[in-house]
Design a protein around this motif. Sequence first.
Motif, PDB file in Angstrom:
ATOM      1  N   LEU A 130       0.852  -1.175   0.000  1.00 34.37           N
ATOM      2  CA  LEU A 130       0.000   0.000   0.000  1.00 34.37           C
ATOM      3  C   LEU A 130       0.890   1.227   0.000  1.00 34.37           C
ATOM      4  CD1 LEU A 130      -2.814   1.362   0.370  1.00 34.37           C
ATOM      5  CD2 LEU A 130      -2.408   1.193   2.835  1.00 34.37           C
ATOM      6  N   LYS A 131       0.741   2.074  -0.998  1.00 34.85           N
ATOM      7  CA  LYS A 131       1.526   3.305  -1.057  1.00 34.85           C
ATOM      8  C   LYS A 131       0.681   4.424  -0.479  1.00 34.85           C
ATOM      9  CE  LYS A 131       4.510   6.130  -3.855  1.00 34.85           C
ATOM     10  NZ  LYS A 131       5.189   6.293  -5.126  1.00 34.85           N
ATOM     11  N   VAL A 132       1.132   4.975   0.641  1.00 35.29           N
ATOM     12  CA  VAL A 132       0.442   6.071   1.307  1.00 35.29           C
ATOM     13  C   VAL A 132       1.139   7.359   0.902  1.00 35.29           C
ATOM     14  CG1 VAL A 132      -0.258   7.041   3.518  1.00 35.29           C
ATOM     15  CG2 VAL A 132      -0.128   4.557   3.242  1.00 35.29           C
ATOM     16  N   ILE A 133       0.438   8.194   0.157  1.00 31.66           N
ATOM     17  CA  ILE A 133       1.021   9.433  -0.356  1.00 31.66           C
ATOM     18  C   ILE A 133       0.558  10.586   0.521  1.00 31.66           C
ATOM     19  CG2 ILE A 133       1.138  10.997  -2.325  1.00 31.66           C
ATOM     20  CD1 ILE A 133       0.737   8.553  -4.121  1.00 31.66           C
ATOM     21  N   GLN A 134       1.532  11.315   1.048  1.00 36.77           N
ATOM     22  CA  GLN A 134       1.241  12.467   1.896  1.00 36.77           C
ATOM     23  C   GLN A 134       1.849  13.690   1.242  1.00 36.77           C
ATOM     24  OE1 GLN A 134       3.294  11.387   5.444  1.00 36.77           O
ATOM     25  NE2 GLN A 134       2.256   9.433   5.601  1.00 36.77           N
ATOM     26  N   PHE A 135       1.121  14.781   1.292  1.00 43.28           N
ATOM     27  CA  PHE A 135       1.698  16.002   0.742  1.00 43.28           C
ATOM     28  C   PHE A 135       1.049  17.236   1.333  1.00 43.28           C
ATOM     29  CE2 PHE A 135      -1.757  15.025  -2.105  1.00 43.28           C
ATOM     30  CZ  PHE A 135      -2.247  16.229  -2.572  1.00 43.28           C
ATOM     31  N   ASP A 136       1.793  18.319   1.284  1.00 41.91           N
ATOM     32  CA  ASP A 136       1.343  19.614   1.756  1.00 41.91           C
ATOM     33  C   ASP A 136       0.704  20.324   0.577  1.00 41.91           C
ATOM     34  OD1 ASP A 136       0.991  22.129   2.806  1.00 41.91           O
ATOM     35  OD2 ASP A 136       3.134  22.610   2.888  1.00 41.91           O
ATOM     36  N   VAL A 137      -0.633  20.460   0.596  1.00 39.38           N
ATOM     37  CA  VAL A 137      -1.315  21.071  -0.542  1.00 39.38           C
ATOM     38  C   VAL A 137      -0.978  22.549  -0.679  1.00 39.38           C
ATOM     39  CG1 VAL A 137      -3.211  19.425  -0.587  1.00 39.38           C
ATOM     40  CG2 VAL A 137      -3.429  21.511   0.765  1.00 39.38           C
ATOM     41  N   GLY A 138      -0.415  23.148   0.354  1.00 34.69           N
ATOM     42  CA  GLY A 138      -0.043  24.553   0.293  1.00 34.69           C
ATOM     43  C   GLY A 138       1.205  24.817  -0.521  1.00 34.69           C
ATOM     44  N   SER A 139       2.025  23.791  -0.748  1.00 34.41           N
ATOM     45  CA  SER A 139       3.250  23.942  -1.531  1.00 34.41           C
ATOM     46  C   SER A 139       2.962  23.618  -2.991  1.00 34.41           C
ATOM     47  CB  SER A 139       4.334  23.007  -0.995  1.00 34.41           C
ATOM     48  OG  SER A 139       5.416  22.941  -1.899  1.00 34.41           O
ATOM     49  N   ASP A 140       3.069  24.624  -3.865  1.00 34.55           N
ATOM     50  CA  ASP A 140       2.789  24.416  -5.285  1.00 34.55           C
ATOM     51  C   ASP A 140       3.680  23.345  -5.895  1.00 34.55           C
ATOM     52  OD1 ASP A 140       0.829  26.356  -5.222  1.00 34.55           O
ATOM     53  OD2 ASP A 140       2.109  27.932  -6.044  1.00 34.55           O
ATOM     54  N   VAL A 141       4.977  23.343  -5.544  1.00 38.45           N
ATOM     55  CA  VAL A 141       5.930  22.400  -6.127  1.00 38.45           C
ATOM     56  C   VAL A 141       5.589  20.971  -5.711  1.00 38.45           C
ATOM     57  CG1 VAL A 141       8.347  21.688  -6.153  1.00 38.45           C
ATOM     58  CG2 VAL A 141       7.776  24.108  -6.278  1.00 38.45           C
ATOM     59  N   ILE A 142       5.386  20.748  -4.427  1.00 40.93           N
ATOM     60  CA  ILE A 142       5.090  19.392  -3.938  1.00 40.93           C
ATOM     61  C   ILE A 142       3.738  18.925  -4.461  1.00 40.93           C
ATOM     62  CG2 ILE A 142       4.617  18.015  -1.878  1.00 40.93           C
ATOM     63  CD1 ILE A 142       6.769  19.700  -0.462  1.00 40.93           C
ATOM     64  N   ARG A 143       2.749  19.815  -4.461  1.00 38.44           N
ATOM     65  CA  ARG A 143       1.425  19.441  -4.959  1.00 38.44           C
ATOM     66  C   ARG A 143       1.495  19.017  -6.419  1.00 38.44           C
ATOM     67  NH1 ARG A 143      -0.977  23.883  -4.194  1.00 38.44           N
ATOM     68  NH2 ARG A 143      -1.238  24.522  -6.350  1.00 38.44           N
ATOM     69  N   LYS A 144       2.274  19.744  -7.214  1.00 35.24           N
ATOM     70  CA  LYS A 144       2.404  19.402  -8.637  1.00 35.24           C
ATOM     71  C   LYS A 144       3.112  18.057  -8.813  1.00 35.24           C
ATOM     72  CE  LYS A 144       3.765  21.323 -13.057  1.00 35.24           C
ATOM     73  NZ  LYS A 144       4.251  22.488 -13.768  1.00 35.24           N
ATOM     74  N   GLN A 145       4.171  17.801  -8.018  1.00 38.55           N
ATOM     75  CA  GLN A 145       4.880  16.519  -8.101  1.00 38.55           C
ATOM     76  C   GLN A 145       3.956  15.361  -7.745  1.00 38.55           C
ATOM     77  OE1 GLN A 145       8.123  17.140  -5.362  1.00 38.55           O
ATOM     78  NE2 GLN A 145       9.519  17.819  -6.962  1.00 38.55           N
ATOM     79  N   VAL A 146       3.200  15.513  -6.666  1.00 39.35           N
ATOM     80  CA  VAL A 146       2.327  14.425  -6.214  1.00 39.35           C
ATOM     81  C   VAL A 146       1.185  14.195  -7.196  1.00 39.35           C
ATOM     82  CG1 VAL A 146       0.738  13.704  -4.401  1.00 39.35           C
ATOM     83  CG2 VAL A 146       2.961  14.635  -3.800  1.00 39.35           C
ATOM     84  N   THR A 147       0.551  15.256  -7.689  1.00 39.74           N
ATOM     85  CA  THR A 147      -0.547  15.056  -8.635  1.00 39.74           C
ATOM     86  C   THR A 147      -0.046  14.458  -9.945  1.00 39.74           C
ATOM     87  OG1 THR A 147      -0.425  17.378  -9.335  1.00 39.74           O
ATOM     88  CG2 THR A 147      -2.054  16.835  -7.646  1.00 39.74           C
ATOM     89  N   THR A 148       1.172  14.806 -10.360  1.00 40.02           N
ATOM     90  CA  THR A 148       1.760  14.172 -11.555  1.00 40.02           C
ATOM     91  C   THR A 148       1.984  12.689 -11.313  1.00 40.02           C
ATOM     92  OG1 THR A 148       2.818  16.235 -12.223  1.00 40.02           O
ATOM     93  CG2 THR A 148       3.731  14.201 -13.132  1.00 40.02           C
ATOM     94  N   GLU A 149       2.513  12.341 -10.130  1.00 40.86           N
ATOM     95  CA  GLU A 149       2.725  10.919  -9.799  1.00 40.86           C
ATOM     96  C   GLU A 149       1.399  10.171  -9.749  1.00 40.86           C
ATOM     97  OE1 GLU A 149       4.632   7.983  -6.393  1.00 40.86           O
ATOM     98  OE2 GLU A 149       4.992  10.128  -6.262  1.00 40.86           O
ATOM     99  N   LEU A 150       0.375  10.777  -9.172  1.00 44.36           N
ATOM    100  CA  LEU A 150      -0.932  10.121  -9.105  1.00 44.36           C
ATOM    101  C   LEU A 150      -1.509   9.872 -10.491  1.00 44.36           C
ATOM    102  CD1 LEU A 150      -2.546  12.012  -6.105  1.00 44.36           C
ATOM    103  CD2 LEU A 150      -1.799   9.626  -6.171  1.00 44.36           C
ATOM    104  N   ARG A 151      -1.379  10.849 -11.377  1.00 47.80           N
ATOM    105  CA  ARG A 151      -1.877  10.664 -12.741  1.00 47.80           C
ATOM    106  C   ARG A 151      -1.109   9.548 -13.458  1.00 47.80           C
ATOM    107  NH1 ARG A 151      -3.043  16.276 -12.181  1.00 47.80           N
ATOM    108  NH2 ARG A 151      -5.165  16.703 -12.879  1.00 47.80           N
ATOM    109  N   THR A 152       0.201   9.473 -13.204  1.00 47.28           N
ATOM    110  CA  THR A 152       1.027   8.418 -13.812  1.00 47.28           C
ATOM    111  C   THR A 152       0.618   7.053 -13.286  1.00 47.28           C
ATOM    112  OG1 THR A 152       2.872   9.948 -14.043  1.00 47.28           O
ATOM    113  CG2 THR A 152       3.383   7.597 -14.151  1.00 47.28           C
ATOM    114  N   LEU A 153       0.483   6.919 -11.969  1.00 51.49           N
ATOM    115  CA  LEU A 153       0.084   5.640 -11.380  1.00 51.49           C
ATOM    116  C   LEU A 153      -1.323   5.248 -11.805  1.00 51.49           C
ATOM    117  CD1 LEU A 153       1.506   6.045  -7.765  1.00 51.49           C
ATOM    118  CD2 LEU A 153       2.376   4.558  -9.574  1.00 51.49           C
TER     119      LEU A 153
END
Length: 144
Positions: free
Chosen positions: A111-134
Amino acid sequence: MQNRRRPEPLAVPQEKKTTYTLTNAGKFTEGDLTISREGLQINSPNTTRPSSANDGTQRGEDQASRDGGEPSTSGSDLTLDDLEELGVIGSGSSGVAKKVRNKHTGGLLVLKVIQFDVGSDVIRKQVTTELRTLYGASHRNIVR
């Protein structure tokens, strides 16, 4: 000396800042991507979720891959309540990979648990890109 003309400057488009919403219930929405307790949903005509790599059935549990059988609970029916956490396998910049057991079948999963700070534009963009890829990944060992 020749008189050279300077080329016209290139127009670089401004990066459009995407807006997001985060409700008190924990539902995150950014563009076509929605994350909630019900899971990940991408509503885009350009992003289609492929069928499984074999015959369209769900796979992913270690027992199913050992004996060639199919797990009795498909990935789309699986909830966090169906999983027993056994330990942490590893962690990275965007989350933690946990070894879990399906309570119904006894099969092992990651189980991959993805955590991120939605307030950070850079981290939010990285995580949403990874989610779309997965979300678009297709492999016989990926449970959907």
